[in-house]
Design a protein around this motif. Structure first.
Motif, PDB file in Angstrom:
ATOM      1  N   LEU A 136       1.387  -1.337   0.310  1.00 58.18           N
ATOM      2  CA  LEU A 136       0.426  -0.125  -0.122  1.00 58.18           C
ATOM      3  C   LEU A 136       1.014   1.113  -0.355  1.00 58.18           C
ATOM      4  CD1 LEU A 136      -2.592   1.349   0.243  1.00 58.18           C
ATOM      5  CD2 LEU A 136      -2.465   1.119   2.481  1.00 58.18           C
ATOM      6  N   LEU A 150      -6.059   7.799  -1.762  1.00 60.85           N
ATOM      7  CA  LEU A 150      -5.746   6.865  -1.050  1.00 60.85           C
ATOM      8  C   LEU A 150      -5.511   6.904  -0.138  1.00 60.85           C
ATOM      9  CD1 LEU A 150      -3.041   5.601  -3.061  1.00 60.85           C
ATOM     10  CD2 LEU A 150      -5.528   4.279  -3.300  1.00 60.85           C
ATOM     11  N   ASN A 191      -8.803   3.935   1.658  1.00 61.32           N
ATOM     12  CA  ASN A 191      -7.789   2.672   2.019  1.00 61.32           C
ATOM     13  C   ASN A 191      -7.376   3.507   2.988  1.00 61.32           C
ATOM     14  OD1 ASN A 191      -7.594   3.266  -1.110  1.00 61.32           O
ATOM     15  ND2 ASN A 191      -6.098   1.191  -0.661  1.00 61.32           N
ATOM     16  N   CYS A 196     -10.939   2.303   5.088  1.00 64.97           N
ATOM     17  CA  CYS A 196     -11.092   0.744   4.942  1.00 64.97           C
ATOM     18  C   CYS A 196     -10.637   0.014   5.919  1.00 64.97           C
ATOM     19  CB  CYS A 196     -10.750  -0.013   4.048  1.00 64.97           C
ATOM     20  SG  CYS A 196     -12.021   0.695   2.637  1.00 64.97           S
TER      21      CYS A 196
END
Ligand code: CAA
Length: 396
Positions: A69, A87, A91, A95
């Motif tokens: 990542l 992101l 993310n 997330c």
């Protein structure tokens, strides 16, 4: 200790680099000039799997480790900060916090759509009167039967106009909990929700930023992450994930500065020789290289700690602090090397200069990280085990 990138790391770096070149850079200068974000970019990121990089495969994610990542963030920010911000928010803050704090049922409910990019996730902590002083946030949640009623607003919200759902941190109106905070996943289609874009930013102009508002917004109680009283911890652990993506992305800006400066320094001549032969220019190039190499080591370490399931708040603060300052310094030097051309958007370095300034402020200012590091060293602060931890990698 193994410093070698795995074949998977190399593959994902190449894929993210190519995505940045083919999907982010075309038309970017015009979007940046106009202050326009392109929602199609988000959809393409989703379709390419980048919105589920470190989400377990059982939820439809890529299942890649946390270092991957970081590498994706680095390569996306090498193209433009606006892509890395997606992101960071989707993310990292959304997330991964859901992976850390969500019940199995909540993860099953939300992660598959998020990982596939069918839904985008946002994050709401900062308020007009509560930035660094996050604990003084004013947005309230009042329990009413099997719902909570939210009132308040959040500002500087990335993807304010595009996210389908937000992780929002609130102050409980009535609670017996020691810390009066609760975090919720809220859906933007809920009556009482509204958003408004912010314009006139110094940088990240191709990214969407705005305010979100809650007016008597009824949120089902089963949308709470953790329990009553956990809200501030949820927020702080979210920052462990967001800051990681910012720290790794900052290395991408430094690389982008080198990408621009190396050919320029080899090409541009002064006094009959390329300026790259001048020691003062070499000093600036060397300083950028130092920032990139130190930056990678710092974020790889945090990614490794995430993989091991270790708490990494202190190390992540350090990586975010050092890397964002190194990126701003590199961008300043890149402008210097380009001379008057660096002052124009004919070359990309003025965008790196503007974009890198923001990250020194958001996700913890220079001052917050300075104080945190001093407090750790002086023994005034320590990282205690957290009730809920981010799952380590490989995912089970
Ligand atoms: N994970 C889990 N729990 C954590 C934690 C973490 N990373 N960090 C702290 N906690 C826990 C602590 O253990 C403590 O729990 P106990 O009460 O049980 O001991 C509790 O949370 C409170 O923590 P602190 O005592 O550390 O709280 P503090 O008031 O001293 O925090 C601060 C001060 C660290 C400066 C914090 O307010 C902070 O980080 N401020 C900066 C906020 C920030 O970065 N905002 C950016 C917003 S997001 C953004 O910028 C995105 C954008 O696009 C704008």
């Amino acid at each position: 200790m193994d410093f070698a990138p795995t074949p998977e790391h190399e593959q994902i770096r190449e894929a993210a680099y190519r995505f940045g070149q083919s999907e982010i850079l075309p038309g970017l200068r015009e979007r940046d000039r106009a202050g326009e974000s392109d929602p199609a970019t988000l959809e393409k990121m989703g379709a390419s799997g980048f919105l589920g990089v470190s989400v377990p495969e059982k939820f439809g994610g890529m299942g890649a480790d946390y270092i991957s990542l970081g590498i994706v963030c680095e390569e996306m920010e090498r193209a433009d900060t606006s892509a890395r911000v997606v992101l960071s928010v989707h993310n990292g803050l959304h997330c991964m916090t859901l992976m850390q704090w969500g019940t199995p049922e909540q993860q099953e409910r939300w992660l598959p759509d998020l990982a596939a990019g069918r839904r985008f996730g946002g994050f709401g902590l900062t308020e007009p009167g509560a930035g660094s002083d996050a604990i003084n946030l004013k947005t309230t949640a009042r329990k009413d039967g099997d719902h909570y009623v939210l009132n308040g607003s959040k500002t500087w919200i990335s993807l304010a106009d595009y996210a389908h759902q937000f992780l929002v941190v609130t102050r409980l109106a009535e609670t017996s909990a020691k810390a009066p905070f609760a975090a919720f996943i809220v859906d933007r289609t809920t009556p009482g929700f509204s958003s408004r874009p912010l314009h006139g930013k110094l940088g990240v102009r191709a990214g969407n930023t705005g305010e979100i508002f809650f007016e008597d917004m009824r949120v089902p109680a089963d949308c709470m992450l953790g329990e009553e009283g956990d809200g501030f911890k949820v927020a702080m652990s979210a920052l462990d994930h967001g800051r990681y993506t910012v720290a790794s992305g900052a290395v991408g800006i430094i690389q982008a500065c080198l990408d621009a400066c190396i050919p320029y320094a080899n090409d541009r001549e002064v006094g009959g020789e390329p300026i790259g032969k001048k020691q003062l220019v070499q000093q600036m190039i060397a300083s950028m290289v130092r920032g990139r190499e130190v930056g990678r080591l710092l974020y790889f370490k945090v990614g490794w700690m995430k993989n091991q399931g270790l708490r990494h708040t202190k190390e992540c603060s350090m990586a975010k602090w050092v890397n964002c300052e190194a990126a701003f310094d590199a961008a300043n030097k890149a402008v210097e090397i380009h001379g008057a051309y660096g002052f124009s958007d004919e070359f990309p370095v003025e965008r790196y200069f503007r974009n890198s300034r923001g990250a020194v402020i958001y996700e913890g200012t220079h001052e917050i990280h300075t104080l945190l590091q001093a407090e750790y060293e002086l023994g005034y602060r320590s990282d205690k085990p957290v009730a809920k931890t981010l799952p380590g990698w490989p995912f089970r």
